[in-house]
Design a protein around this motif. Structure first.
Motif, short mmCIF file in Angstrom:
data_model
loop_
_atom_site.label_atom_id
_atom_site.label_comp_id
_atom_site.label_asym_id
_atom_site.label_seq_id
_atom_site.Cartn_x
_atom_site.Cartn_y
_atom_site.Cartn_z
N ASN A 6 -1.53 2.42 -13.18
CA ASN A 6 -1.19 2.67 -11.77
C ASN A 6 0.01 3.61 -11.71
O ASN A 6 1.13 3.20 -11.39
N PRO A 7 -0.19 4.90 -12.05
CA PRO A 7 0.92 5.82 -12.27
C PRO A 7 1.86 6.04 -11.08
O PRO A 7 3.02 6.38 -11.29
N ASN A 8 1.42 5.81 -9.88
CA ASN A 8 2.29 6.03 -8.72
C ASN A 8 2.80 4.73 -8.12
O ASN A 8 3.30 4.70 -6.99
N MET A 9 2.73 3.67 -8.89
CA MET A 9 3.09 2.35 -8.36
C MET A 9 4.59 2.21 -8.14
O MET A 9 5.40 2.60 -8.97
N ASP A 10 4.94 1.61 -7.01
CA ASP A 10 6.30 1.17 -6.73
C ASP A 10 6.32 -0.34 -6.99
O ASP A 10 5.61 -1.09 -6.31
N SER A 11 7.10 -0.78 -7.96
CA SER A 11 7.03 -2.17 -8.39
C SER A 11 7.41 -3.15 -7.28
O SER A 11 6.79 -4.21 -7.14
N GLU A 12 8.40 -2.81 -6.46
CA GLU A 12 8.80 -3.71 -5.38
C GLU A 12 7.71 -3.85 -4.33
O GLU A 12 7.41 -4.93 -3.84
N LYS A 13 7.08 -2.72 -4.02
CA LYS A 13 5.96 -2.75 -3.06
C LYS A 13 4.79 -3.55 -3.63
O LYS A 13 4.16 -4.34 -2.92
N ALA A 14 4.52 -3.34 -4.92
CA ALA A 14 3.40 -4.03 -5.54
C ALA A 14 3.59 -5.55 -5.51
O ALA A 14 2.65 -6.29 -5.21
N LYS A 15 4.81 -6.02 -5.80
CA LYS A 15 5.08 -7.45 -5.75
C LYS A 15 4.78 -8.01 -4.37
O LYS A 15 4.14 -9.06 -4.22
N ASN A 16 5.23 -7.29 -3.37
CA ASN A 16 5.04 -7.77 -1.99
C ASN A 16 3.60 -7.64 -1.52
O ASN A 16 3.14 -8.45 -0.70
N ASP A 17 2.87 -6.66 -2.04
CA ASP A 17 1.45 -6.55 -1.73
C ASP A 17 0.68 -7.73 -2.31
O ASP A 17 -0.19 -8.32 -1.66
N LEU A 18 1.02 -8.10 -3.53
CA LEU A 18 0.28 -9.15 -4.23
C LEU A 18 0.57 -10.53 -3.67
O LEU A 18 -0.33 -11.38 -3.57
N ILE A 19 1.82 -10.79 -3.29
CA ILE A 19 2.17 -12.14 -2.82
C ILE A 19 1.48 -12.46 -1.50
O ILE A 19 1.34 -13.63 -1.13
N LYS A 20 0.99 -11.44 -0.80
CA LYS A 20 0.26 -11.66 0.45
C LYS A 20 -1.13 -12.24 0.21
O LYS A 20 -1.73 -12.81 1.13
N LEU A 21 -1.64 -12.11 -1.00
CA LEU A 21 -2.97 -12.63 -1.30
C LEU A 21 -2.92 -14.16 -1.36
O LEU A 21 -1.98 -14.74 -1.90
N PRO A 22 -3.90 -14.84 -0.80
CA PRO A 22 -3.84 -16.30 -0.64
C PRO A 22 -3.65 -17.09 -1.94
O PRO A 22 -3.05 -18.15 -1.93
N ALA A 23 -4.16 -16.57 -3.07
CA ALA A 23 -4.09 -17.33 -4.33
C ALA A 23 -2.89 -16.98 -5.19
O ALA A 23 -2.61 -17.66 -6.17
N VAL A 24 -2.18 -15.92 -4.86
CA VAL A 24 -1.01 -15.50 -5.65
C VAL A 24 0.21 -16.28 -5.20
O VAL A 24 0.50 -16.35 -4.01
N PHE A 25 0.92 -16.88 -6.16
CA PHE A 25 2.10 -17.66 -5.77
C PHE A 25 3.40 -17.19 -6.39
O PHE A 25 4.47 -17.66 -6.04
N TYR A 26 3.35 -16.18 -7.30
CA TYR A 26 4.58 -15.67 -7.92
C TYR A 26 4.32 -14.26 -8.42
O TYR A 26 3.27 -13.98 -9.00
N ALA A 27 5.29 -13.35 -8.20
CA ALA A 27 5.19 -11.98 -8.72
C ALA A 27 6.58 -11.51 -9.12
O ALA A 27 7.56 -11.75 -8.42
N SER A 28 6.66 -10.83 -10.26
CA SER A 28 7.96 -10.48 -10.82
C SER A 28 7.83 -9.26 -11.71
O SER A 28 6.73 -8.90 -12.16
N LEU A 29 8.96 -8.63 -12.02
CA LEU A 29 8.99 -7.53 -12.98
C LEU A 29 8.65 -8.03 -14.38
O LEU A 29 9.07 -9.13 -14.78
N SER A 30 7.91 -7.23 -15.13
CA SER A 30 7.71 -7.49 -16.54
C SER A 30 8.99 -7.14 -17.29
O SER A 30 9.92 -6.57 -16.72
N ILE A 31 9.02 -7.42 -18.56
CA ILE A 31 10.27 -7.26 -19.31
C ILE A 31 10.78 -5.82 -19.33
O ILE A 31 11.98 -5.58 -19.32
N GLY A 32 9.87 -4.85 -19.31
CA GLY A 32 10.30 -3.46 -19.32
C GLY A 32 10.89 -2.97 -18.01
O GLY A 32 11.53 -1.91 -17.97
N GLY A 33 10.65 -3.72 -16.93
CA GLY A 33 11.25 -3.39 -15.65
C GLY A 33 10.47 -2.41 -14.80
O GLY A 33 10.90 -2.07 -13.69
N LYS A 34 9.31 -1.96 -15.27
CA LYS A 34 8.52 -0.99 -14.51
C LYS A 34 7.20 -1.59 -14.03
O LYS A 34 6.77 -1.35 -12.92
N GLY A 35 6.55 -2.34 -14.89
CA GLY A 35 5.33 -3.03 -14.49
C GLY A 35 5.66 -4.38 -13.89
O GLY A 35 6.82 -4.81 -13.89
#
Length: 214
Positions: free
Chosen positions: A102-131
Motif C-alpha cells: 500500500n505505497p501511498n498509505m498514511d498509517s494514522e488514517k489506516a488505523k482509523n479506517d480499520l477500527i471502524k470495521l465491526p470486527a476490528v478491535f485494535y490497530a497499531s503501528l508495527s515495529i518499523g513504524g510505517k506499517g
C-alpha cells in the motif's frame, strides 16, 4: 463477544525470533498484557525506527539485526513446545498492512479506517513504524486459511487496503511493538465477529511453519 474477553486469551511470547524452537524461552501472557508490554521497549523501538527506511544495504542489515532482538508473540494461537506446536487457535486474526503493498498509505488514517470495521478491535503501528497491524474477532472456522482469504477480500472491499499474504499462518510471529496512539474499541464494546463456519472451543494440533512480519 466483548473486547475484554478477547484480550484475555492466552498467547505465547518468545524471547526473540531466534528462540522459538521449544518452550524454554517462552512465557504465556494474555493478549492485553502483551499489547501493553510494548511500552517497556519504547526507547529501543524508537532507535530501531531510525533505520526503517533501509536506504542502503548496510542500514537494512542493521535494521534486521536490531529487529531480531525483540520478543515475538503469537496473537492468534497458544503454542506448546515451540512456535510450530499449536495447542489452540483463537477466534482472532492479526493482519498486517504494509507500505510495500500500500505505497501511498498514511498509517494514522489506516488505523482509523480499520477500527471502524465491526470486527476490528485494535490497530497499531508495527515495529518499523510505517506499517500497521490490527486484531480482528472471528466467529470461528475449521480452516484458518479459509478465514484469512475471506478477511483479505473483505478488508480490500471495505477499505481498499491490501493485507500481507503471509498473515495466513495461525502461528505467525509478531514482533512486540509500540505506538503512542493505538486505536481500539472500548473494553465493554460488543464487537460483531467476522462471519464464517462456527466451531466453538476447537483445539488444533497441526504443524505449521511460521514467518516474521516484514
Amino acid at each position: 463477544m466483548k473486547v475484554f474477553e478477547l484480550l484475555k486469551y492466552d498467547v505465547s511470547v518468545f524471547k526473540s525470533c531466534m528462540h522459538t524452537n521449544n518452550n524454554t524461552n517462552m512465557i504465556v501472557k494474555s493478549i492485553g498484557d502483551v499489547l501493553l508490554s510494548g511500552e517497556q521497549f519504547k526507547s529501543e523501538i524508537e532507535e530501531l525506527r531510525k533505520y526503517s527506511n533501509k536506504e542502503t544495504a548496510e542500514i537494512e542489515a542493521t535494521y534486521k539485526r536490531k529487529k531480531e532482538q525483540f520478543p515475538v508473540w503469537t496473537p492468534t494461537c497458544l503454542c506448546g513446545n515451540g512456535a510450530k506446536d499449536i495447542l489452540k487457535i483463537h477466534n482472532i486474526i492479526c493482519i498486517d498492512i504494509d507500505l510495500k503493498d500500500n505505497p501511498n498509505m498514511d498509517s494514522e488514517k489506516a488505523k482509523n479506517d480499520l477500527i471502524k470495521l465491526p470486527a476490528v478491535f485494535y490497530a497499531s503501528l508495527s515495529i518499523g513504524g510505517k506499517g500497521i497491524f490490527c486484531l480482528m474477532g472471528l466467529s470461528g472456522s475449521d480452516s484458518f486459511r479459509e478465514r484469512f482469504e475471506a478477511v483479505k477480500r473483505y478488508i480490500h472491499k471495505e477499505t481498499g487496503y491490501v493485507i500481507d499474504k503471509s498473515c495466513n499462518n495461525p502461528n505467525r510471529l509478531r514482533i512486540i511493538s509500540y505506538d503512542e496512539n493505538p486505536v481500539f474499541k472500548d473494553l465493554n464494546s460488543e464487537i460483531v465477529l467476522f462471519p464464517s463456519k462456527v466451531v466453538e472451543n476447537t483445539t488444533y494440533k497441526p504443524l505449521y511453519g511460521f514467518s516474521l512480519p516484514k
